[in-house]
Scaffold this motif. Structure first.
Motif, PDB file in Angstrom:
ATOM      1  N   VAL A  59       2.789  -6.747  -1.606  1.00  0.00           N
ATOM      2  CA  VAL A  59       2.532  -5.746  -0.082  1.00  0.00           C
ATOM      3  C   VAL A  59       3.454  -4.258  -0.477  1.00  0.00           C
ATOM      4  O   VAL A  59       4.188  -4.311  -1.279  1.00  0.00           O
ATOM      5  CB  VAL A  59       4.338  -6.703   0.958  1.00  0.00           C
ATOM      6  CG1 VAL A  59       4.127  -5.676   2.125  1.00  0.00           C
ATOM      7  CG2 VAL A  59       3.827  -7.844   0.922  1.00  0.00           C
ATOM      8  N   VAL A  60       2.243  -3.794   0.484  1.00  0.00           N
ATOM      9  CA  VAL A  60       2.646  -2.454   0.653  1.00  0.00           C
ATOM     10  C   VAL A  60       3.041  -1.352   1.834  1.00  0.00           C
ATOM     11  O   VAL A  60       2.518  -2.390   3.096  1.00  0.00           O
ATOM     12  CB  VAL A  60       1.240  -1.633  -0.272  1.00  0.00           C
ATOM     13  CG1 VAL A  60       1.515   0.092  -0.581  1.00  0.00           C
ATOM     14  CG2 VAL A  60       0.279  -2.239  -1.653  1.00  0.00           C
ATOM     15  N   PHE A  61       4.467  -0.548   1.073  1.00  0.00           N
ATOM     16  CA  PHE A  61       4.683  -0.393   2.376  1.00  0.00           C
ATOM     17  C   PHE A  61       4.453   0.662   2.587  1.00  0.00           C
ATOM     18  O   PHE A  61       4.376   1.858   1.386  1.00  0.00           O
ATOM     19  CB  PHE A  61       6.306  -0.738   2.280  1.00  0.00           C
ATOM     20  CG  PHE A  61       6.775  -1.959   2.671  1.00  0.00           C
ATOM     21  CD1 PHE A  61       6.653  -2.502   4.233  1.00  0.00           C
ATOM     22  CD2 PHE A  61       6.339  -2.971   1.929  1.00  0.00           C
ATOM     23  CE1 PHE A  61       6.676  -3.769   4.332  1.00  0.00           C
ATOM     24  CE2 PHE A  61       6.851  -4.183   2.295  1.00  0.00           C
ATOM     25  CZ  PHE A  61       6.639  -4.778   2.942  1.00  0.00           C
ATOM     26  N   ASP A  62       4.620   1.632   3.782  1.00  0.00           N
ATOM     27  CA  ASP A  62       4.574   3.331   3.752  1.00  0.00           C
ATOM     28  C   ASP A  62       6.391   3.828   3.686  1.00  0.00           C
ATOM     29  O   ASP A  62       7.264   3.014   3.587  1.00  0.00           O
ATOM     30  CB  ASP A  62       4.001   3.514   4.896  1.00  0.00           C
ATOM     31  CG  ASP A  62       4.317   3.467   6.363  1.00  0.00           C
ATOM     32  OD1 ASP A  62       5.652   2.845   6.595  1.00  0.00           O
ATOM     33  OD2 ASP A  62       4.127   4.245   7.456  1.00  0.00           O
ATOM     34  N   ALA A  63       5.926   5.795   4.147  1.00  0.00           N
ATOM     35  CA  ALA A  63       7.416   5.559   3.944  1.00  0.00           C
ATOM     36  C   ALA A  63       8.497   4.918   4.888  1.00  0.00           C
ATOM     37  O   ALA A  63      10.128   4.860   4.745  1.00  0.00           O
ATOM     38  CB  ALA A  63       7.802   7.066   4.224  1.00  0.00           C
ATOM     39  N   ASP A  64       7.993   4.653   6.076  1.00  0.00           N
ATOM     40  CA  ASP A  64       8.436   4.320   7.420  1.00  0.00           C
ATOM     41  C   ASP A  64       8.672   3.159   7.193  1.00  0.00           C
ATOM     42  O   ASP A  64       9.121   2.348   8.001  1.00  0.00           O
ATOM     43  CB  ASP A  64       7.569   4.525   8.606  1.00  0.00           C
ATOM     44  CG  ASP A  64       7.436   6.487   8.706  1.00  0.00           C
ATOM     45  OD1 ASP A  64       8.394   7.168   8.059  1.00  0.00           O
ATOM     46  OD2 ASP A  64       6.848   6.998   9.245  1.00  0.00           O
ATOM     47  N   GLY A  65       8.014   2.474   6.203  1.00  0.00           N
ATOM     48  CA  GLY A  65       8.697   0.565   5.623  1.00  0.00           C
ATOM     49  C   GLY A  65       7.800   0.005   6.686  1.00  0.00           C
ATOM     50  O   GLY A  65       7.657  -1.084   6.868  1.00  0.00           O
ATOM     51  N   ARG A  66       6.764   0.636   7.157  1.00  0.00           N
ATOM     52  CA  ARG A  66       5.833  -0.036   7.790  1.00  0.00           C
ATOM     53  C   ARG A  66       4.802  -1.038   6.533  1.00  0.00           C
ATOM     54  O   ARG A  66       4.095  -0.288   5.923  1.00  0.00           O
ATOM     55  CB  ARG A  66       4.994   0.677   8.666  1.00  0.00           C
ATOM     56  CG  ARG A  66       5.051   1.275  10.262  1.00  0.00           C
ATOM     57  CD  ARG A  66       4.644   1.666  10.458  1.00  0.00           C
ATOM     58  NE  ARG A  66       3.834   3.065  10.213  1.00  0.00           N
ATOM     59  CZ  ARG A  66       3.519   4.584  10.548  1.00  0.00           C
ATOM     60  NH1 ARG A  66       3.544   4.264  12.056  1.00  0.00           N
ATOM     61  NH2 ARG A  66       3.649   5.552  10.103  1.00  0.00           N
TER      62      ARG A  66
END
Length: 551
Positions: free
Chosen positions: A89-96
């Motif tokens: 799983v890959v998330f961005d800086a905002d947790g999306r």
């Protein structure tokens, strides 16, 4: 300089042709191909085995092989069989959530878990089990950072102690929380459920945006490892028959290459093996002979050329003998038949008897000369070498030849020098050799020809030279190169009475048997038209060359 450059290029081209035609280079090329194929097989099997282990036990190192694609958010590269057993799983800086390898991964891993999932690099949790004062199990949890060259220096950033119920009883780590859930405690320990390891990778894209990748991989258990190792062993076992098959094919090709390389020589042998065959063989290059076999092929070709020459000599000998014997025998037969039929007048009987005697003597001399030639050419013939003075041998031979010169009307001169010339010689061979040279000079030249026989030290005083020169008509250029071959006479047309052509062949053989040589001088001094020179080593030189004293 241009000629030198051309010569160098020619040498390089010749060397290149020799390498291309070399059997060793062909074998090395075949062995090189065999080695490459075998290495390809082994490399392929190694890659297959590595793929089995990578597919069964993926790691963050496997993910990092796609670092370039992750930097560009091309997450499709992660959909590979090598990572099929992992949850990503890959998330961005905002947790999306930007990418999930499966619906299960998206459901099981959330952004809220990132804070307590250990980092793959930079900082991580370490959990130690210990006993409390009351004897109950406690867990000491430490958040560690790695500094220094290569990230090898560990530093504890924060810590806490959990009791058996995972309640925070000491420390500032996880401050503000009374306890952890079992799932959170498992994530801290790097375990996702009971069968997977979990870790976090923080990185930045090529545009500078922050990304967090969470990877959950199966635990490396002994049972799973043994299962994959067994599969890898079976794969290697399959490589054994493949390697044997490749080796067998290489061996067959090598044998075929060697057989084909020997084919030109086989064809030459087959062509020359037919009864009566002695064909002229093509040169080694046009016949496709490998470089290593060229000396053998050329030696065989030279042997066949000598065989052709020997057969030509044999045919010439038969023709010569037939020619030389036919005339005296025909005359003798005719005169004998005339006597038998009573057709010879009484006053002519003496003349008839003289003719028969002369022809009988001529035939006997021919047969004696042929017998002498055959005897000296026999491999078992050994000369009786004795220490002699070459001047005395020459004087004796000249005395024996003088009646022949007088009868032919030729002047025979002799020059014996001033000092002895000791040689090892066969007296009979020496006399025969010198008589043949003198007879050759007086027989093939008109009356009045001067013939000189001389004996003197050689140019380096290590040999003596016996010379027979005449002022006659010289030697025809057509026979100069073959003058010492058997059945070759001064007259290429070889008319009746021109000689058998064995005299000079006997001279050459006699000189060789006594350790010397004979030559026809190209430009004899004036007034001589023809000069034959026999060179014999002096006695001490003969002894050095033949220490056993052959006799």
């Amino acid at each position: 300089m241009a000629r030198e450059g051309g010569s160098d290029r020619g040498s390089l081209r010749s060397a290149a042709r020799a390498l291309r035609g070399s059997l060793a280079m062909r074998c090395l090329a075949l062995l090189g191909v065999y080695a490459l194929v075998l290495a390809g097989l082994l490399g392929g099997m190694g890659a297959l085995v590595d793929g089995l282990f990578d597919g069964a036990f993926p790691s963050m190192g496997t993910v990092l092989e796609y670092e370039g694609e992750l930097a560009d958010d091309r997450f499709g590269a992660l959909a590979t069989s090598r990572l099929s057993n992992a949850l990503i799983v890959v998330f961005d800086a905002d947790g999306r959530c930007l990418y999930a390898s499966s619906e299960r991964a998206a459901e099981r891993v959330s952004a809220a878990d990132l804070a307590i999932i250990g980092s793959y690099a930079g900082s991580s949790y370490e959990v130690f089990e210990e006993a409390g004062e009351d004897g109950e199990v406690r867990y000491r949890v430490m958040l560690c950072a790695y500094d220094g060259a290569g990230g090898t220096a560990r530093r504890v950033v924060d810590w806490c102690v959990l009791d058996a119920d995972l309640k925070v009883v000491e420390g500032t780590l996880f401050s503000g929380r009374e306890r952890l859930t079992r799932r959170e405690f498992g994530l801290i320990r790097g375990l996702y459920g009971a069968r997977m390891d979990i870790s976090r990778l923080d990185y930045a894209t090529s545009s500078g945006e922050s990304r967090t990748l969470v990877l959950a991989t199966p635990l490396v258990t002994e049972e799973a490892y043994v299962r994959i190792a067994d599969a890898a062993s079976r794969a290697w076992l399959l490589a054994v028959p493949a390697a044997l098959a490749i080796t067998a094919v290489a061996a067959l090709l090598m044998a075929r290459l060697v057989r084909r390389s020997a084919c030109p020589l086989d064809r030459a042998i087959a062509a020359c093996g037919e009864p009566g065959a002695a064909p002229e063989l093509p040169d080694a290059r046009s016949a496709g002979v490998p470089t290593e076999l060229v000396p053998i092929y050329e030696g065989f070709s030279d042997l066949m050329a000598r065989l052709r020459s020997a057969r030509d000599d044999q045919a010439r000998m038969v023709a010569s003998l037939s020619h030389d014997l036919k005339t005296p025998l025909t005359v003798m037969r005719g005169y004998a038949q005339a006597f038998c039929e009573g057709r010879v007048p009484p006053e002519r009987e003496g003349a008839y008897h003289r003719v028969i005697l002369e022809r009988a003597v001529a035939a006997a001399e021919l047969l004696e000369e042929l017998s002498g030639y055959a005897r000296t050419e026999h491999p078992d013939f050994a000369p009786e070498l004795v220490a002699s003075d070459a001047r005395e041998l020459v004087a004796g031979a000249v005395a024996a030849a003088r009646p022949l010169a007088d009868q032919a009307g030729c002047a025979l001169e002799v020059d014996l020098g001033l000092r002895p010339l000791p040689v090892l010689a066969d007296v009979r061979l020496f006399r025969r050799m010198l008589l043949n040279l003198v007879e050759n000079a007086v027989t093939h030249n008109p009356p009045g020809t001067r013939v000189r026989v001389s004996c003197a030290p050689g140019p380096r005083a290590r040999a003596c030279e016996v010379s027979v020169a005449d002022t006659g008509e010289g030697v025809s250029p057509e026979v100069v190169d073959r003058i010492f071959d058997p059945f070759v006479t001064r007259d290429a047309a070889r008319p009746s009475g021109g000689g058998t052509g064995l005299g000079l062949a006997i001279v050459r053989r006699a000189a060789e048997l006594m350790g010397g040589s004979v030559l026809l001088r190209e430009r004899p001094a004036v007034p001589w038209a023809t000069e034959f020179v026999v060179t014999l080593p002096l006695e001490h030189e003969s002894a050095s060359a033949n220490p056993e004293g052959r006799s």
